[in-house]
Design an enzyme around this catalytic site. Structure first.
Site, mmCIF file in Angstrom:
data_model
loop_
_atom_site.group_PDB
_atom_site.id
_atom_site.type_symbol
_atom_site.label_atom_id
_atom_site.label_comp_id
_atom_site.label_asym_id
_atom_site.label_seq_id
_atom_site.Cartn_x
_atom_site.Cartn_y
_atom_site.Cartn_z
ATOM 1 N N ASP A 16 0.863 -1.176 0.000
ATOM 2 C CA ASP A 16 0.000 0.000 0.000
ATOM 3 C C ASP A 16 0.904 1.232 0.000
ATOM 4 O O ASP A 16 2.129 1.123 -0.157
ATOM 5 C CB ASP A 16 -0.991 -0.037 1.168
ATOM 6 C CG ASP A 16 -0.353 0.167 2.536
ATOM 7 O OD1 ASP A 16 0.889 0.330 2.639
ATOM 8 O OD2 ASP A 16 -1.104 0.154 3.534
ATOM 9 N N CYS A 53 2.946 -3.019 4.198
ATOM 10 C CA CYS A 53 2.068 -1.914 4.572
ATOM 11 C C CYS A 53 2.783 -1.142 5.677
ATOM 12 O O CYS A 53 4.002 -1.255 5.804
ATOM 13 C CB CYS A 53 0.684 -2.414 4.997
ATOM 14 S SG CYS A 53 0.633 -3.496 6.449
ATOM 15 N N THR A 60 2.746 -1.535 9.023
ATOM 16 C CA THR A 60 3.314 -2.424 10.039
ATOM 17 C C THR A 60 3.530 -3.851 9.560
ATOM 18 O O THR A 60 4.221 -4.619 10.218
ATOM 19 C CB THR A 60 2.389 -2.509 11.271
ATOM 20 O OG1 THR A 60 1.134 -3.088 10.856
ATOM 21 C CG2 THR A 60 2.171 -1.145 11.904
ATOM 22 N N HIS A 92 9.775 -23.315 10.586
ATOM 23 C CA HIS A 92 8.763 -23.990 11.390
ATOM 24 C C HIS A 92 7.347 -23.849 10.851
ATOM 25 O O HIS A 92 6.519 -24.734 11.078
ATOM 26 C CB HIS A 92 8.792 -23.465 12.826
ATOM 27 C CG HIS A 92 10.007 -23.897 13.573
ATOM 28 N ND1 HIS A 92 10.144 -23.681 14.933
ATOM 29 C CD2 HIS A 92 11.153 -24.515 13.183
ATOM 30 C CE1 HIS A 92 11.324 -24.151 15.325
ATOM 31 N NE2 HIS A 92 11.949 -24.652 14.280
ATOM 32 N N HIS A 110 6.788 -30.195 12.453
ATOM 33 C CA HIS A 110 6.163 -28.976 11.944
ATOM 34 C C HIS A 110 5.177 -29.292 10.824
ATOM 35 O O HIS A 110 4.162 -28.610 10.684
ATOM 36 C CB HIS A 110 7.229 -27.986 11.483
ATOM 37 C CG HIS A 110 8.242 -27.702 12.539
ATOM 38 N ND1 HIS A 110 7.932 -27.076 13.723
ATOM 39 C CD2 HIS A 110 9.563 -27.997 12.599
ATOM 40 C CE1 HIS A 110 9.023 -26.980 14.472
ATOM 41 N NE2 HIS A 110 10.028 -27.539 13.811
#
Length: 151
Positions: free
Chosen positions: A8, A65, A67, A98, A133
């Site tokens: 963004d 973006c 964060t 993982h 995993h």
């Protein structure tokens, strides 16, 4: 390797840096935008990148973006996507080793360009460990199936 990337307005500048870096290192990049600093809605970019990865048009995705959190939330709505919001090298490595993350989400307002490149390098060269995993990822896949069936 084909990487789909999207951002963004808050991630635009960092996206441009990572696109240039990947192309300089021989990585094929599918740039879904945004292509400027004007305000846009991050779910639109998360969706197109996630669908490219889930559909096999790209091996991995990168979303940026402010964060990385909004992008990861939106991308994770697409079945088969495991998007991880990462802001350090250790988490980048673990998200691949993982969790077999197939989309890396970064915060353009959180991570500077040098660290972002280091995170991306680590993320791309880390392989999924499998083993215990893989059992956990299968449980996530089953959860997706169950949620789709109840919709």
């Amino acid at each position: 390797m084909r990487i789909a990337i999207g951002a963004d307005h808050a991630g635009y500048t960092l996206k441009e840096t990572l696109v240039a870096y990947m192309r300089e290192h021989g990585i094929e990049v599918i740039d879904f935008g945004t292509h400027g600093p004007d305000s846009v809605d991050y779910p639109d970019y998360a969706r197109v990148v996630a669908e490219a990865v889930a559909g096999g048009g790209a091996d991995f995705g990168v979303l940026i973006c402010g964060t990385g959190i909004g992008m990861s939330i939106a991308a994770n709505k697409v079945p088969g996507i495991r998007a991880a919001a990462v802001s350090d090298v250790y988490s980048a490595r673990m998200s691949r080793a993982h969790n077999d993350a197939n989309i890396l989400c970064l915060g353009g307002r959180v991570v500077g360009p040098g660290l972002a490149i280091e995170i991306l390098e680590t993320w791309l060269r880390t392989s999924f460990e499998g083993g215990r995993h893989a059992r956990r990822l299968e449980k996530i896949r089953q959860l997706e199936i169950a949620c789709e069936a109840s919709s």
